[in-house]
Enzyme design. Structure first.
Site, mmCIF file in Angstrom:
data_model
loop_
_atom_site.group_PDB
_atom_site.id
_atom_site.type_symbol
_atom_site.label_atom_id
_atom_site.label_comp_id
_atom_site.label_asym_id
_atom_site.label_seq_id
_atom_site.Cartn_x
_atom_site.Cartn_y
_atom_site.Cartn_z
ATOM 1 N N ARG A 83 32.416 9.656 11.281
ATOM 2 C CA ARG A 83 33.452 9.740 10.251
ATOM 3 C C ARG A 83 34.412 10.867 10.621
ATOM 4 O O ARG A 83 34.006 12.013 10.750
ATOM 5 C CB ARG A 83 32.805 10.010 8.891
ATOM 6 C CG ARG A 83 33.781 10.339 7.769
ATOM 7 C CD ARG A 83 33.044 10.539 6.435
ATOM 8 N NE ARG A 83 33.960 10.899 5.365
ATOM 9 C CZ ARG A 83 34.109 12.131 4.872
ATOM 10 N NH1 ARG A 83 33.379 13.140 5.327
ATOM 11 N NH2 ARG A 83 34.970 12.361 3.906
ATOM 12 N N HIS A 127 41.941 14.281 4.381
ATOM 13 C CA HIS A 127 40.986 15.380 4.235
ATOM 14 C C HIS A 127 41.792 16.677 4.113
ATOM 15 O O HIS A 127 41.749 17.546 4.975
ATOM 16 C CB HIS A 127 40.020 15.406 5.421
ATOM 17 C CG HIS A 127 38.746 16.168 5.182
ATOM 18 N ND1 HIS A 127 37.491 15.605 5.343
ATOM 19 C CD2 HIS A 127 38.525 17.448 4.794
ATOM 20 C CE1 HIS A 127 36.561 16.519 5.083
ATOM 21 N NE2 HIS A 127 37.164 17.651 4.742
ATOM 22 N N GLU A 172 36.968 14.309 -1.293
ATOM 23 C CA GLU A 172 36.804 15.334 -2.336
ATOM 24 C C GLU A 172 38.089 15.695 -3.076
ATOM 25 O O GLU A 172 38.598 16.821 -2.947
ATOM 26 C CB GLU A 172 36.191 16.600 -1.731
ATOM 27 C CG GLU A 172 34.855 16.370 -1.054
ATOM 28 C CD GLU A 172 34.187 17.670 -0.613
ATOM 29 O OE1 GLU A 172 34.824 18.731 -0.688
ATOM 30 O OE2 GLU A 172 33.014 17.622 -0.213
ATOM 31 N N ASN A 301 29.394 13.743 -0.918
ATOM 32 C CA ASN A 301 29.165 14.953 -0.132
ATOM 33 C C ASN A 301 28.325 15.893 -0.988
ATOM 34 O O ASN A 301 28.723 16.227 -2.111
ATOM 35 C CB ASN A 301 30.479 15.653 0.213
ATOM 36 C CG ASN A 301 31.347 14.843 1.164
ATOM 37 O OD1 ASN A 301 30.920 13.804 1.687
ATOM 38 N ND2 ASN A 301 32.554 15.317 1.404
ATOM 39 N N TYR A 303 26.115 19.582 -1.057
ATOM 40 C CA TYR A 303 25.744 20.849 -0.420
ATOM 41 C C TYR A 303 24.708 21.627 -1.224
ATOM 42 O O TYR A 303 23.718 22.087 -0.695
ATOM 43 C CB TYR A 303 26.996 21.693 -0.150
ATOM 44 C CG TYR A 303 27.816 21.071 0.969
ATOM 45 C CD1 TYR A 303 27.530 21.352 2.295
ATOM 46 C CD2 TYR A 303 28.804 20.130 0.706
ATOM 47 C CE1 TYR A 303 28.221 20.743 3.334
ATOM 48 C CE2 TYR A 303 29.510 19.510 1.742
ATOM 49 C CZ TYR A 303 29.212 19.824 3.051
ATOM 50 O OH TYR A 303 29.880 19.203 4.074
ATOM 51 N N GLU A 367 28.728 13.525 3.734
ATOM 52 C CA GLU A 367 28.552 14.877 4.272
ATOM 53 C C GLU A 367 27.321 15.504 3.638
ATOM 54 O O GLU A 367 27.101 15.368 2.429
ATOM 55 C CB GLU A 367 29.737 15.813 3.936
ATOM 56 C CG GLU A 367 31.021 15.510 4.659
ATOM 57 C CD GLU A 367 32.158 16.457 4.251
ATOM 58 O OE1 GLU A 367 31.882 17.608 3.839
ATOM 59 O OE2 GLU A 367 33.312 16.036 4.340
#
Ligand code: GBH
Length: 461
Positions: A83, A127, A172, A301, A303, A367
């Protein structure tokens, strides 16, 4: 109970994607090559104090010239999906008008290179690197930017959709809107909450317009989606103010995006919270139907997750301005080099919850990864046991979510290379491959070899 590697491999479905992700500004460098014009990140990096160490993306990983070797690296690591994002101002300088053939040619070569190595290309159209000219014309708070984004998307789509099957419109949008226009820590560095809320709507509108147009133009089945950052918000207690803080955090962080995308309406409680602050989403007739244009895949994504309280340090539930308190508290977990707590079960809870509240939408983890203080040996090899453990525990969290009903189809590690970590510059390293910024040498870390092995075991099971 945490699942073992054996169990996690057994839980992941056949055809599960194993891949890796990057973004244009973070790796490409070559910011003046072949007609590229500045984006808001080129500009923001020049603002004194905006980026740690005064770093910029001018050189980055020199991926623009080293691309074939980087693709070979993905192949060596046995990953099946890559990606990457397209730099808008490379393929359409100044953000309007015709395509720049020299800029498009780079992505054309990249796609061919990936296909030649048996790697599935996955394009992210945006992005975070808006052409500066469009920011000067108002940026995402301006409605026109949504239409500009759809036009740009079609330039890329026309050039690559004969070979690219999977498309993400935005990465995002929360970050673009809030970090860029409300908190001012990302480009373009504005601190204007009402403008940020307008940006949310115009980003989603741009996604919808681009999705409709790509779908209509495609003669064959392609997968179109969007990638959201999301997390689980845990309440500090069952007290009403803590539950309210979770409702607000999750509302602004997740439901403000998921509800219009999937259900075609903004969440009423968030709209009411915004109205209380005198802020409104600039919705026009037909917008919500456009935003809810059907998608094939939801990119997530992940984290870390956080715990929230509605009580201030003084024990009161409103701040000095009379606004309800929304405050994070530590979960008392080990932290990464970003100071982010390591909370794999927040990943499981998030995926299960999305599967439950937004059913019928296949999810791909677009991600997941972590920065740690890497220490290379004399040969440049990083034995990153910490990052390896992060990947294993988060893959186990995905497997646990699948066993609880979540429809997760793949996992893309962030990131292929150490790279330009936005406001943190090059000091924060998320790569599974070490980059020596003096020589531009690439050396796979222990975590890359571990992902390779897990992917191989899964394929061979
Ligand atoms: C991703 O953003 C980006 O897509 C990628 O380019 C970047 O390199 C990578 O992560 C690593 O940072 O505490 O209010 O900020 C993730 C950004 C950071 C957004 C954590 C959500 C939590 C809420 N995310 N953040 S807040």
């Amino acid at each position: 109970a945490p699942v073992t590697e054996q169990e996690l491999i057994a839980s992941l479905p056949a055809g599960f994607r194993w891949g890796v992700a990057t973004s244009a500004y973070q790796i490409e460098g070559a910011v003046d090559a072949d007609g590229r014009t500045p984006s808001i990140w080129d500009t923001f990096c020049r603002v004194p104090g905006a980026i740690d160490g005064g770093d910029t993306g001018d050189v980055a990983c020199e991926h623009y010239t080293r691309m074939p070797a980087d693709v070979a690296l993905i192949c060596e690591l046995g990953l099946d999906t890559y990606r990457f994002s397209v730099s808008w101002s490379r393929v359409q300088p100044y953000g309007t008008g015709p395509a720049n053939p020299a800029g498009l040619a780079f992505y054309d070569r990249l796609v061919d290179e990936l296909l030649a190595q048996g790697i599935d290309p996955w394009v992210t159209l945006y992005h975070w690197d808006l052409p500066q000219e469009l920011e000067d014309a108002g940026g995402w708070p301006a409605r026109d930017t949504a239409y500009r984004f759809a036009d740009y998307s079609m330039l890329v789509f026309d050039a690559l959709s004969d070979r690219v099957n999977t498309w993400t419109t935005l990465n995002e949008p929360w970050c673009s809107a809030m970090l860029g226009y409300a908190y001012g820590v990302h480009a373009p560095g504005r601190q204007d909450f009402p403008a940020a809320v307008s940006a949310v709507h115009h980003l989603l509108l741009g996604h919808g317009l681009a999705t409709e147009r790509m779908r209509a133009a495609s003669p064959r089945k392609i997968d179109i989606g969007i990638t959201l950052n999301a997390a689980t918000a845990y309440p500090a207690s069952d007290a009403e103010p803590d539950l309210e803080a979770v409702r607000r955090a999750d509302g602004m962080g997740a439901r403000l995006y998921l509800d219009p995308l999937v259900h075609g309406r903004y969440p009423a409680d968030v709209v009411a919270d915004l109205a209380e602050q005198g802020v409104e989403l600039p919705v026009q007739d037909g917008d919500l139907a456009t935003i809810a244009a059907p998608i094939d895949v939801l990119g997530i994504n992940y984290y870390f997750s956080q715990k929230f309280t509605g009580f201030g340090e003084d024990g009161r539930t409103v701040d000095a301005d009379g606004r309800p308190v929304t405050r994070t508290l530590p979960l008392d977990r080990p932290r990464t080099a970003m100071d982010w707590e390591i909370v794999p079960e927040g990943f499981t809870d998030l995926l299960v919850r999305i599967g439950r509240d937004y059913p019928g939408l296949p999810i791909v983890v677009t991600e997941n990864g972590a920065a740690f203080h890497d220490v290379p040996d004399a040969a440049g090899f990083v034995a990153d046991a910490d990052r390896t453990a992060y990947f294993t525990s988060h893959l186990a969290a995905v497997a646990a979510a699948i066993r609880q009903g979540a429809d997760v189809r793949g996992y893309l590690a962030w990131s292929l290379l150490d790279n330009f970590e936005w406001a943190y510059g090059y000091d924060k390293r998320f790569g599974i491959v070490r980059v020596d910024y003096t020589t531009q040498a690439r050396i796979p870390k222990q975590s890359a070899l571990h992902l390779k092995e897990l992917a191989e075991r899964h394929r061979a099971r």
